[in-house]
Design an enzyme around this catalytic site. Structure first.
Site, mmCIF file in Angstrom:
data_model
loop_
_atom_site.group_PDB
_atom_site.id
_atom_site.type_symbol
_atom_site.label_atom_id
_atom_site.label_comp_id
_atom_site.label_asym_id
_atom_site.label_seq_id
_atom_site.Cartn_x
_atom_site.Cartn_y
_atom_site.Cartn_z
ATOM 1 C CG HIS A 24 -1.551 1.329 1.527
ATOM 2 N ND1 HIS A 24 -0.862 2.366 2.134
ATOM 3 C CD2 HIS A 24 -2.801 1.801 1.317
ATOM 4 C CE1 HIS A 24 -1.662 3.410 2.273
ATOM 5 N NE2 HIS A 24 -2.842 3.100 1.784
ATOM 6 C CG ASN A 25 2.886 2.628 3.487
ATOM 7 O OD1 ASN A 25 1.663 2.503 3.540
ATOM 8 N ND2 ASN A 25 3.596 2.973 4.535
ATOM 9 C CD GLU A 35 1.296 6.899 1.402
ATOM 10 O OE1 GLU A 35 2.111 7.642 1.987
ATOM 11 O OE2 GLU A 35 0.582 6.076 1.989
#
Length: 479
Positions: A188-189, A192
């Site tokens: 997820h990061n 991002e």
């Protein structure tokens, strides 16, 4: 006030404090503890009226305040501090109790901790939490791993405090065993990082080539946020670009040093992708772009290098160019998510996690930093075809990229001609073109490897592994 807490939180910095408040606001009695007792006292004095808290000073009192099975959430720095807290509390727990790590731990550490504590009968739940301090208080996206038994006990509580998608679904799911939750949070990061880099490149193109001011670009981003690019990051980008620095009267973005920092999860995403053999070139370029931005001396020494300087377009040309940038941004964004979901799938296969990619997309629809409207469509794509090899194989996304690709290419041509760096856009398009290519130069690479190292190769016309004797007659032998 109850004398028994349903959950306890130790580590009361901003994230831990806000999660404790979130639990209390949702009707749970929360035991709170911090190594520095003054933080516990400050929380109770400032926010004690928000719900039922039990303040504790010692580890023994903290554990004694928890109902069984005990649910103990630790919110401390990753690495050594997390191990130290586990070593402090684990001897006080009993079989069936659980320790929940809500920090940004490396998933390999989570796997080790889960294995060690499982031998003692304690459930260890590595839990990715996204949304920052506001999400922690008002509802984050939550990615718990651990055993199915632990989720039966903990899951309803996490579902209650989590963000809710527009359809009311809680943004939490049991991702999988041991380190699966922290692995998915890591990716997820990484996505991002890529998302932010692509947005930054779009801004730079609109600034340097279209010639727009930050305030005008903010309006463009607000318009984009009403369409298919609707997302939290696009929303806050408009806010940042429209902000004027009070001290200087200049656009805020012009008074900030252009050196981006990072905490490491993006690097982890790239490092693990290399281990898994998964190409995440867009995420990697985002990580490298942040790294390059921080080399101030190198950048200063290189500013005199030859190359074009951007010149602004005319008004009508600029408007058309902005539309093309929107297409390029959207297409590149799809590629970033494609690469991220590929890494999650590969990690699930490598570590035996059986991760539901549709469920992952579903819980990212609210609370987290990369929440975006098109995650509904990603969820639908994986729900319809759980074995979908790539988001680019989905008919809808493939059709949209086909419609965007001419503008995407034109934007990159303009960027190269005018000397505006766009590593994220370029990496995304190169990945797309490599996937659709009939042949890649990897055939030549294999020939080179066989020449200098006898590393062998396979043929397109028959089975087997072969090696060419690269001497006089260059005969071929079966390896």
């Amino acid at each position: 006030m109850s004398n028994s807490a349903q959950i306890g939180v130790t580590g009361l910095a901003v994230m831990g404090r806000n999660l404790a408040r979130n639990f209390a606001r949702n009707g749970y009695t929360v035991a709170v503890h911090n190594r520095t007792a003054s933080r516990t006292k400050a929380l109770l004095e400032e926010f004690g009226g928000e719900g039922d808290f039990i303040g504790t000073e010692s580890a023994e009192d903290f554990v004694a305040a928890l109902e069984r099975p005990r649910r103990l959430m630790i919110m401390v720095k990753a690495g050594g501090p997390t191990d130290a807290v586990i070593e402090e509390f684990a001897p006080l727990l009993e079989p069936g109790d659980m320790i929940i790590d809500g920090g940004n731990a490396h998933f390999a550490d989570t796997r080790r901790r889960e294995r060690e504590l499982r031998e003692r009968g304690i459930h260890f739940v590595g839990t990715g939490i996204s949304g920052g301090e506001e999400g922690a208080l008002h509802g984050p996206s939550i990615m718990p791993g651990g055993s199915p038994e632990s989720y039966e006990s903990l899951g309803p509580m996490l579902e209650k405090i989590s963000a809710k998608a527009k359809d009311g679904a809680p943004c939490v799911t049991h991702v999988g065993p041991d380190g699966a939750g922290h692995f998915v949070k890591m990716v997820h990061n990484g996505i991002e990082y890529a998302d932010m880099q692509l947005i930054g490149e779009a801004y730079q193109l609109l600034r340097d080539i279209a010639g727009y001011s930050p305030a005008r670009i903010a309006e463009i981003f607000r318009t984009w946020n009403t369409g298919r690019l609707d997302s939290y990051l696009i929303e806050i980008t408009a806010e940042v670009l429209s902000h004027v620095d009070a001290a200087s009267g200049e656009p805020f973005v012009d008074v900030v040093v252009d050196q981006a920092e990072q905490k490491g999860t993006g690097r982890w995403t790239v490092q693990i992708a290399l281990d898994l053999g998964v190409p995440v070139s867009g995420i990697a370029e985002a990580v490298f772009a942040r790294s390059l931005s921080g080399h101030a001396a190198l950048r200063k020494a290189s500013r005199g290098l030859a190359g074009p300087k951007p010149s602004a377009l005319g008004e009508s040309e600029a408007a058309a160019f902005a539309d093309r940038v929107e297409q390029a941004l959207y297409a590149s964004k799809i590629v970033s998510y494609t690469q991220g979901f590929h890494e999650i799938a590969a990690g699930g296969e490598e570590y035996g996690w059986d991760i539901d990619l549709g469920a992952v997309a579903s819980i990212w629809r609210g609370g987290c930093i990369i929440r975006a409207a098109f995650l509904d469509r990603i969820r639908a794509a994986y729900d319809a075809r759980p074995d979908l090899p790539s988001l680019l194989s989905d008919e809808t996304f493939a059709r949209e990229i086909a419609a965007a690709q001419d503008d995407w290419r034109e934007v990159l041509v303009a960027a190269v001609r005018q000397g505006v760096p766009t590593p994220g856009f370029a990496a995304a398009l190169a990945y797309y073109d490599a996937l659709r290519a009939e042949r890649l130069p990897a055939a030549l690479t294999q020939g080179q490897r066989d020449f200098f190292g006898a590393h062998t190769y396979r043929r397109v016309d028959r089975e087997g592994t072969f090696h060419t004797l690269w001497g006089g007659d260059r005969s071929e032998v079966t390896a």
